[in-house]
Design an enzyme around this catalytic site. Structure first.
Site, short mmCIF file in Angstrom:
data_model
loop_
_atom_site.label_atom_id
_atom_site.label_comp_id
_atom_site.label_asym_id
_atom_site.label_seq_id
_atom_site.Cartn_x
_atom_site.Cartn_y
_atom_site.Cartn_z
N GLU A 82 -3.07 34.93 13.52
CA GLU A 82 -2.22 36.06 13.83
C GLU A 82 -1.88 36.70 12.50
O GLU A 82 -1.42 36.03 11.58
CB GLU A 82 -0.96 35.59 14.55
CG GLU A 82 -1.20 34.86 15.86
CD GLU A 82 -1.60 35.79 16.98
OE1 GLU A 82 -1.34 37.02 16.86
OE2 GLU A 82 -2.17 35.32 17.97
N THR A 124 -4.36 35.12 2.25
CA THR A 124 -3.87 36.47 1.95
C THR A 124 -3.05 36.48 0.67
O THR A 124 -2.43 35.47 0.29
CB THR A 124 -2.99 36.98 3.11
OG1 THR A 124 -2.35 38.20 2.73
CG2 THR A 124 -1.90 35.98 3.47
N ASP A 125 -2.99 37.64 0.03
CA ASP A 125 -2.14 37.81 -1.16
C ASP A 125 -0.66 37.73 -0.81
O ASP A 125 0.18 37.49 -1.68
CB ASP A 125 -2.44 39.12 -1.87
CG ASP A 125 -2.24 40.36 -1.00
OD1 ASP A 125 -2.04 40.22 0.23
OD2 ASP A 125 -2.31 41.48 -1.54
N GLU A 126 -0.33 37.90 0.46
CA GLU A 126 1.08 37.93 0.85
C GLU A 126 1.79 36.58 0.68
O GLU A 126 3.02 36.52 0.69
CB GLU A 126 1.22 38.43 2.28
CG GLU A 126 0.76 39.87 2.45
CD GLU A 126 1.09 40.47 3.80
OE1 GLU A 126 2.20 40.18 4.31
OE2 GLU A 126 0.27 41.22 4.35
N TYR A 148 4.77 35.93 9.08
CA TYR A 148 3.31 35.89 8.91
C TYR A 148 2.91 35.20 7.62
O TYR A 148 2.14 34.23 7.62
CB TYR A 148 2.73 37.30 8.94
CG TYR A 148 1.35 37.39 8.33
CD1 TYR A 148 0.27 36.69 8.88
CD2 TYR A 148 1.12 38.15 7.18
CE1 TYR A 148 -0.99 36.75 8.31
CE2 TYR A 148 -0.14 38.20 6.60
CZ TYR A 148 -1.19 37.50 7.16
OH TYR A 148 -2.44 37.55 6.60
N THR A 151 3.62 31.41 7.44
CA THR A 151 2.68 30.54 8.16
C THR A 151 1.33 30.47 7.45
O THR A 151 0.67 29.43 7.48
CB THR A 151 2.48 31.02 9.61
OG1 THR A 151 2.00 32.37 9.62
CG2 THR A 151 3.78 30.93 10.40
N LYS A 152 0.93 31.55 6.78
CA LYS A 152 -0.31 31.49 6.00
C LYS A 152 -0.13 30.58 4.78
O LYS A 152 -1.06 29.83 4.42
CB LYS A 152 -0.74 32.89 5.57
CG LYS A 152 -1.24 33.77 6.70
CD LYS A 152 -2.47 33.20 7.38
CE LYS A 152 -3.71 33.29 6.51
NZ LYS A 152 -4.95 32.87 7.23
N ASN A 178 -7.20 44.74 3.09
CA ASN A 178 -8.52 45.21 3.48
C ASN A 178 -8.43 46.50 4.29
O ASN A 178 -7.42 46.76 4.95
CB ASN A 178 -9.21 44.16 4.34
CG ASN A 178 -9.90 43.07 3.55
OD1 ASN A 178 -10.95 42.58 3.92
ND2 ASN A 178 -9.29 42.65 2.45
N GLY A 273 12.45 42.80 5.10
CA GLY A 273 11.69 41.98 4.18
C GLY A 273 10.43 42.62 3.65
O GLY A 273 9.50 41.92 3.22
#
Length: 333
Positions: A82, A124-126, A148, A151-152, A178, A273
């Site tokens: 997700e 991800t970079d996040e 998100y 959780t990554k 992307n 956020g």
């Protein structure tokens, strides 16, 4: 090589499958996808009759199914997740199940059934959070800002922990934003193109000064291919293009390419956020794997706008309330 691709009906996964089957005539792909909201079978239209491609409908949280598939492959490229920040704000539990439990299920299947399999975990970079200056390296601390990205980050830690404890052949990639063909219409770039083509206002969060490094999707899948073939186990590889733009600049560029008036831009309430700036240092993958992006932002965004304008039949069925709502994170808030 025989690959298991998770989430192959999604944006990056489907681009990866197209790229690999075009480039490697002797590779086979099993695509495991639950066909959730971000999946679209139209992304892989035309591959149904390719003997090198097999689609399996199923969830990565299903241990029996995942263990069965892991025994059949040499490598796994794990895209399934997700991934939309706005949705994670209103429905975080789905992100916990898919991104954390799903990754755990894959790791356990590898541990129990096929420890020789090569795993690429696409992150991800996040996970690093935001920074006002400089660029994150692979050794920097993680400071996620949304359900998100949290959780990554958790799934990244699972991969590193399982890889070290059980000696799994796993690597992690972390990429910047992307864009390109087949991206789900909720995301900034396709949403801007689609709304502009429909004559609708383009919502921009806050003042539009949030900065992202924009990476054309073909460059991303080329980087994943390089990590799959040449990357080292238990290593992390940042992937970036060095193409930083504010969200407002991105929207203005698209409107200019479409010959649309900038009066379509409408500033709306920012989401909670909201990270100000993402920036990755990708020197490691450039130095060790000889990867470099092929497309500048100007080249990539032009190709992307042209693709969406030529493929209205693809995106029209996907336009829903989240695409039409100016602040989609508030739906279900």
């Amino acid at each position: 090589m025989r690959l298991l691709v998770t989430g192959g009906m999604g944006f990056i996964g489907s681009n990866f499958i197209h790229y690999i089957l075009e480039r490697h005539s002797d590779w086979e792909i099993i695509n495991l996808d639950k066909l959730g909201y971000g999946s679209n079978p139209a992304n892989l239209k035309g591959l149904e009759d390719d003997p090198r491609y097999t689609f399996v409908k199923g969830d990565i949280t299903n241990p029996e199914l995942v263990r069965k598939l892991v025994t059949k492959v040499d490598g796994i490229v794990h895209f399934a997740a997700e991934s939309h920040v706005d949705r994670s704000i209103s429905s975080p539990e789905h992100f916990l199940k898919s991104n954390v439990i799903g990754t755990y299920t894959i790791l356990e299947a590898i541990r129990r059934e096929n420890r020789e399999v090569r795993l690429i975990h696409v992150s991800t970079d996040e996970v690093y959070g935001d920074t006002l200056e400089g660029s994150f390296t692979e050794n920097d601390r993680l400071m996620p800002s949304s359900p998100y990205s949290a959780t990554k980050a958790a799934s990244d830690m699972l991969v590193l922990g399982w890889a070290r404890t059980y000696n799994l052949n796993a690597s992690i990639t972390r990429c910047t934003n992307n864009y390109g063909p087949y991206q789900f219409p909720e995301k900034l770039i396709p949403k801007t193109i689609i709304r502009a083509s429909m004559g609708l206002k383009i919502p921009v969060y806050g003042t539009g000064q949030n900065v992202r490094d924009w990476l054309y999707v073909e460059d991303h899948v080329r980087a994943i291919e390089a990590v799959l073939l040449k990357g080292e186990p238990r290593e992390i590889y940042n992937i970036s293009a060095g193409e930083e733009r504010t969200n407002l600049d991105v929207v203005k560029t698209i409107l200019n390419l479409m010959s649309k008036d900038q009066d379509l831009i409408e500033f709306v309430e920012d989401r909670p956020g909201h990270d100000l700036r993402y920036s990755l240092d990708s020197w490691k993958i450039t130095r060790d794997l000889r990867w470099r992006p092929k497309y500048s932002f100007e080249e990539g965004i032009k190709k992307t706008v042209e693709w969406y304008l030529e493929n209205e039949a693809w995106w029209r069925p996907l336009v829903d309330e989240k695409v039409l709502h100016p602040t989609p994170w508030k739906l279900g808030w």
